[in-house]
Design an enzyme around this catalytic site. Structure first.
Site, PDB file in Angstrom:
ATOM      1  N   CYS A 122       0.842  -1.197   0.000  1.00 36.00           N
ATOM      2  CA  CYS A 122       0.000   0.000   0.000  1.00 36.00           C
ATOM      3  C   CYS A 122       0.880   1.252   0.000  1.00 36.00           C
ATOM      4  O   CYS A 122       1.985   1.254   0.535  1.00 36.00           O
ATOM      5  CB  CYS A 122      -0.898  -0.007   1.236  1.00 36.00           C
ATOM      6  SG  CYS A 122      -2.074   1.377   1.269  1.00 36.00           S
TER       7      CYS A 122
ATOM      8  N   ASP B  73       0.405   3.799   1.688  1.00 36.33           N
ATOM      9  CA  ASP B  73       0.373   4.390   3.034  1.00 36.33           C
ATOM     10  C   ASP B  73       1.787   4.696   3.535  1.00 36.33           C
ATOM     11  O   ASP B  73       2.657   3.826   3.524  1.00 36.33           O
ATOM     12  CB  ASP B  73      -0.327   3.404   3.981  1.00 36.33           C
ATOM     13  CG  ASP B  73      -0.686   4.032   5.316  1.00 36.33           C
ATOM     14  OD1 ASP B  73       0.218   4.603   5.966  1.00 36.33           O
ATOM     15  OD2 ASP B  73      -1.864   3.964   5.706  1.00 36.33           O
TER      16      ASP B  73
ATOM     17  N   ARG C  95       2.965   4.929   6.299  1.00 30.81           N
ATOM     18  CA  ARG C  95       3.390   4.189   7.493  1.00 30.81           C
ATOM     19  C   ARG C  95       3.882   2.784   7.177  1.00 30.81           C
ATOM     20  O   ARG C  95       4.237   2.027   8.083  1.00 30.81           O
ATOM     21  CB  ARG C  95       2.231   4.133   8.494  1.00 30.81           C
ATOM     22  CG  ARG C  95       1.781   5.504   8.968  1.00 30.81           C
ATOM     23  CD  ARG C  95       0.443   5.432   9.666  1.00 30.81           C
ATOM     24  NE  ARG C  95      -0.626   5.010   8.732  1.00 30.81           N
ATOM     25  CZ  ARG C  95      -1.905   4.867   9.089  1.00 30.81           C
ATOM     26  NH1 ARG C  95      -2.272   5.091  10.326  1.00 30.81           N
ATOM     27  NH2 ARG C  95      -2.799   4.512   8.197  1.00 30.81           N
TER      28      ARG C  95
ATOM     29  N   HIS D  32      -2.090  -4.126   4.893  1.00 34.37           N
ATOM     30  CA  HIS D  32      -1.939  -3.729   6.303  1.00 34.37           C
ATOM     31  C   HIS D  32      -3.305  -3.489   6.923  1.00 34.37           C
ATOM     32  O   HIS D  32      -4.251  -3.088   6.246  1.00 34.37           O
ATOM     33  CB  HIS D  32      -1.052  -2.475   6.427  1.00 34.37           C
ATOM     34  CG  HIS D  32      -1.659  -1.226   5.875  1.00 34.37           C
ATOM     35  ND1 HIS D  32      -2.225  -0.252   6.671  1.00 34.37           N
ATOM     36  CD2 HIS D  32      -1.827  -0.787   4.602  1.00 34.37           C
ATOM     37  CE1 HIS D  32      -2.684   0.735   5.911  1.00 34.37           C
ATOM     38  NE2 HIS D  32      -2.466   0.436   4.649  1.00 34.37           N
TER      39      HIS D  32
ATOM     40  N   CYS E  72      -6.244  -0.069   6.838  1.00 35.64           N
ATOM     41  CA  CYS E  72      -5.969   0.549   5.535  1.00 35.64           C
ATOM     42  C   CYS E  72      -7.049   1.586   5.191  1.00 35.64           C
ATOM     43  O   CYS E  72      -8.244   1.275   5.154  1.00 35.64           O
ATOM     44  CB  CYS E  72      -5.906  -0.530   4.451  1.00 35.64           C
ATOM     45  SG  CYS E  72      -5.479   0.142   2.824  1.00 35.64           S
TER      46      CYS E  72
HETATM   47 CO    CO Z   1      -3.457   1.193   3.019  1.00 37.74          CO
END
Ligand code: CO
Length: 202
Positions: free
Chosen positions: A45, A47, A49, A101, A104
């Protein structure tokens, strides 16, 4: 904290990183510039993080990376498919890591209602998953439902990759290639193997 960093600060950080890396290993950049030979392809992803190299403790040169919102493998995505093709056919990676993850944002958005424009199209596989697997989701709601769909999404995307022409051709010519489905926890930084690994025999 890093809240007030500017792009100029990032260039300064880069200069320091480059310097300290060369102090530790004077040949580091020469070696990398000459060749990349990663054993792994990470599909995860976008993301912020969930940064691939850092989470699995790998240095530059050790993992080929593709990231998009909610780690979706649309069969018609020429971006992802060209990354997969290059990784499998040219770099000859031996393991593909499809990494979702928990928590999400894309999964949350997809399940929360209609989104404007392109995001709505992009996240449709998540909603389709909820419709297809409704029987397995009975009794789940809120975060528990979303987290279960995050897991199902990983398994689904592993399946899409395994059925792609690129992977099927590699297996047909006897190339060793594993496709794993993992999920990362933002709470403790631990990756769980979902046990959905595919190889040429599955
Ligand atoms: Co995500």
């Amino acid at each position: 904290m890093t809240a007030f960093l500017t792009s100029a600060d990032l260039l300064e950080r880069n200069r320091k990183w480059s310097e300290s890396t060369r102090v530790q290993d004077p040949e580091f950049f020469k070696r990398l510039a000459a060749q990349q030979k990663p054993r792994f392809l990470w599909i995860g992803c976008s993301d912020s993080r969930v940064p691939a190299n850092q989470i699995i403790g790998l240095s530059p040169g050790e993992v080929f990376v593709h990231r998009n919102v909610s780690n979706i493998a649309h069969p018609t995505d020429v971006n992802l498919m060209s990354v997969l093709e290059y990784a499998v056919d040219v770099l000859q990676v031996s393991e593909v890591l499809l990494v979702g993850h928990y928590g999400c944002g894309g999964v949350h958005a997809a399940l929360s209602g209609r989104l404007p424009g392109i995001a709505d199209f992009w996240l449709e596989p998540i909603r389709e998953l909820r419709r297809k697997r409704a029987m397995h989701l009975v009794g789940l709601e809120g975060r528990a439902l979303e987290d279960r769909i995050c897991e199902l999404n990983v398994a689904e995307q592993v399946s899409v990759l395994a059925h792609s022409g690129i992977v099927q051709s590699a297996w047909e010519r006897g190339q060793k290639l594993l496709i794993h489905g993992w999920i990362y926890s933002l709470d403790d930084g631990v990756i769980k193997d979902l046990g959905v690994t595919r190889d040429s025999a599955t």
